[in-house]
Design a protein around this motif. Structure first.
Motif, mmCIF file in Angstrom:
data_model
loop_
_atom_site.group_PDB
_atom_site.id
_atom_site.type_symbol
_atom_site.label_atom_id
_atom_site.label_comp_id
_atom_site.label_asym_id
_atom_site.label_seq_id
_atom_site.Cartn_x
_atom_site.Cartn_y
_atom_site.Cartn_z
ATOM 1 N N GLY A 129 0.811 -1.216 0.000
ATOM 2 C CA GLY A 129 0.000 0.000 0.000
ATOM 3 C C GLY A 129 0.843 1.264 0.000
ATOM 4 O O GLY A 129 0.483 2.263 -0.641
ATOM 5 N N SER A 133 0.380 2.804 -3.842
ATOM 6 C CA SER A 133 -0.812 3.656 -3.785
ATOM 7 C C SER A 133 -0.416 5.088 -3.448
ATOM 8 O O SER A 133 0.557 5.315 -2.721
ATOM 9 C CB SER A 133 -1.797 3.131 -2.734
ATOM 10 N N GLU A 134 -1.182 6.031 -3.976
ATOM 11 C CA GLU A 134 -0.947 7.440 -3.681
ATOM 12 C C GLU A 134 -2.022 8.016 -2.772
ATOM 13 O O GLU A 134 -2.025 9.206 -2.474
ATOM 14 C CB GLU A 134 -0.890 8.240 -4.989
ATOM 15 N N SER A 135 -2.940 7.158 -2.311
ATOM 16 C CA SER A 135 -4.062 7.610 -1.494
ATOM 17 C C SER A 135 -3.645 7.828 -0.037
ATOM 18 O O SER A 135 -3.000 6.964 0.572
ATOM 19 C CB SER A 135 -5.197 6.584 -1.552
ATOM 20 N N PHE A 136 -4.021 8.981 0.502
ATOM 21 C CA PHE A 136 -3.766 9.273 1.909
ATOM 22 C C PHE A 136 -4.414 8.229 2.802
ATOM 23 O O PHE A 136 -3.807 7.757 3.776
ATOM 24 C CB PHE A 136 -4.305 10.670 2.242
ATOM 25 N N TRP A 137 -5.646 7.860 2.484
ATOM 26 C CA TRP A 137 -6.390 6.928 3.330
ATOM 27 C C TRP A 137 -5.812 5.520 3.271
ATOM 28 O O TRP A 137 -5.796 4.798 4.263
ATOM 29 C CB TRP A 137 -7.868 6.927 2.934
ATOM 30 N N VAL A 138 -5.316 5.143 2.104
ATOM 31 C CA VAL A 138 -4.650 3.835 2.000
ATOM 32 C C VAL A 138 -3.397 3.824 2.865
ATOM 33 O O VAL A 138 -3.116 2.852 3.577
ATOM 34 C CB VAL A 138 -4.301 3.519 0.533
ATOM 35 N N HIS A 139 -2.662 4.909 2.848
ATOM 36 C CA HIS A 139 -1.451 4.995 3.665
ATOM 37 C C HIS A 139 -1.784 4.959 5.159
ATOM 38 O O HIS A 139 -1.038 4.373 5.954
ATOM 39 C CB HIS A 139 -0.685 6.276 3.330
ATOM 40 N N CYS A 142 -2.531 1.445 5.989
ATOM 41 C CA CYS A 142 -1.285 0.680 5.995
ATOM 42 C C CYS A 142 -0.524 0.860 7.317
ATOM 43 O O CYS A 142 0.095 -0.080 7.827
ATOM 44 C CB CYS A 142 -0.401 1.098 4.834
ATOM 45 N N GLU A 307 2.249 12.714 5.967
ATOM 46 C CA GLU A 307 1.828 11.314 5.843
ATOM 47 C C GLU A 307 2.802 10.383 6.553
ATOM 48 O O GLU A 307 2.405 9.328 7.065
ATOM 49 C CB GLU A 307 1.712 10.928 4.363
#
Length: 447
Positions: A129, A133-139, A142, A307
């Protein structure tokens, strides 16, 4: 003509209770472990805690049957003249023998493999992730997955430290370093040193390191007397700053638990770079270095500092659940001052611990700590067997009128906060003769 046995009194045995002069008794035979204590695989602390006493119950709890063959080289020719076994100890040893005959100590089940799979899945998902992925929420998710991975690897490290979870001692050692040092950044050597002392001196305010969290937490007002920690070999000062922090400990408990990982990191470094004897120090340091390479490198792959901080805080906060779990079983249980009594092994473990009630499908969440009483009484027993033996332990406690406390996870949290609040209110009492300063007085003037 047979040689006459030499007997010594219990008082004489008690006189050999310090470094360089350390005797113990097992089933009435006296052993001199003065020179060997520093080489004890479980660390020197357990032997020092029980020095000058009969340690039969602790010995059979912690050692498999083949350990008896190594005792003769420490036998000093003396026997304990007033050796006796209490009814509680007789029943405890009988129960342990029955569990051994049933093969429970060898039946580890499939939990180890399943937990390892979970650890791998969480680790891979977290890394994937972050990198893809570039998504804040995915990070953010993770970071949480990383925390869950640390929790499950912690349970594996705990299990491998108590009993062999792999097919050989070499593979078991590899599992310890991998799950503790490499994946979690915590020295398994530090954990063993700390955890063995905790088990032996369960809930002793001055011998159990798991109750020595000054200046942040105090579970008893007895700690306000600035008693000495025999584990850390230093005085636990109750000064103005400590009083201020403890006065609000029931509010700061959960926030501090979210960052408790930092203390474990620090303690690992302190031990590994100290003058203490550390088994396999090179392996331990390499494992820690591996963690401090991959984890910062992974965090650096995130797109910006906000992040990165969020990822670290999420992983720490989720792991805070485990640190709370470590406290629930002991903070609200009975405490005492002084070394543990070898003849009261069963009683000390049941009074100083409590169980967490949960359905069997939630056992993974607690990692065996939900049956803390059983685990403390039979530390070599695989966690998959703890639920099975619980009725036998409960019946033995009932027979000897000893506490067997089992509460829900919610109730354990309420009890823990209640214990911390009680001590906090006592710390706020300005009549206590503790050094004060103007800052403390100003903050507490209006309660």
């Amino acid at each position: 003509m047979a040689e006459t046995k030499r007997y010594i009194s219990l008082d004489e045995l008690k006189g050999h209770n310090k470094k360089g002069d350390l005797w113990i008794s097992i089933q009435g035979k006296v052993y001199d472990v003065s020179d060997w204590a520093k080489d004890h695989p479980g660390g020197e602390a357990p032997l020092l805690s029980l020095a000058g006493q009969d340690v039969t119950d602790a010995f059979v709890a912690y050692h498999p049957g083949n350990a008896w063959q190594y005792l003769d080289k420490f036998f000093n020719g003396c026997y304990l003249e007033d050796y006796s076994v209490s009814e509680v100890s007789k029943d405890y040893r009988k129960l342990l023998s029955e569990f051994s005959k049933m093969g429970l100590f060898e039946k580890k089940g499939h939990g180890v493999f399943a937990t390892m799979c979970v650890v791998v899945i969480f680790f891979v998902a977290s890394v994937y992730g972050v990198l893809w992925s570039e998504s804040f929420w995915v990070h953010l998710v993770c970071g949480g997955l990383m925390g869950f991975m640390w929790i499950q690897s912690g349970w594996l490290g705990h299990d491998s430290g108590h009993y062999q979870i792999m097919s050989s001692r070499g593979f078991n050692r590899f599992a310890q370093v991998l799950t503790g040092n490499c994946l979690a950044g915590i020295s398994i050597a530090w954990w063993k040193w700390n955890h063995n002392a905790h088990h032996i001196a369960c809930n002793s305010l001055d011998f159990d390191p798991d109750l020595q969290h000054m200046p942040f937490f105090a579970v008893s007002s007895t700690l306000f007397n600035s008693i000495t920690s025999y584990f850390y070999e230093r005085k636990m000062n109750f000064d103005a700053l400590t009083r201020f922090l403890i006065s609000y400990q029931h509010w700061t408990f959960y926030p501090v638990m979210c960052l408790a990982r930092l203390n474990l990191f620090a303690q690992s470094f302190i031990l590994l770079f100290s003058n203490r004897k550390v088994p396999n120090r090179g392996q331990e340091i390499l494992g820690i270095l591996a963690f401090w390479i991959w984890y910062p490198l992974l965090v650096s792959c995130l797109p910006n500092w906000s992040e990165r901080v969020m990822f670290v805080l999420a992983s720490f906060a989720v792991t805070g659940i485990q640190h709370v779990q470590f406290c629930l079983n002991h903070f609200s249980s009975s405490v005492y001052v002084g070394p543990p009594s070898g003849n009261d092994w069963f009683e000390n473990q049941t009074k100083g611990t409590l169980d967490i009630s949960c359905p069997s499908w939630m056992d993974w969440f607690h990692g065996g700590l939900q049956y803390q009483i059983e685990h403390h009484l039979f530390p070599r027993l695989p966690r998959g067997q703890l639920r099975k033996i619980s009725p036998f332990v409960k019946e033995l406690c009932k027979k000897h009128h000893l506490p067997y406390t089992m509460v829900s996870f919610w109730e354990a949290n309420v009890m823990t906060i209640g214990t911390l609040r009680t001590a906090a209110m006592q710390a706020r009492d300005i009549t206590n003769p503790v050094p004060k300063n103007l800052v403390w007085e100003a903050v507490n003037t209006h309660g």
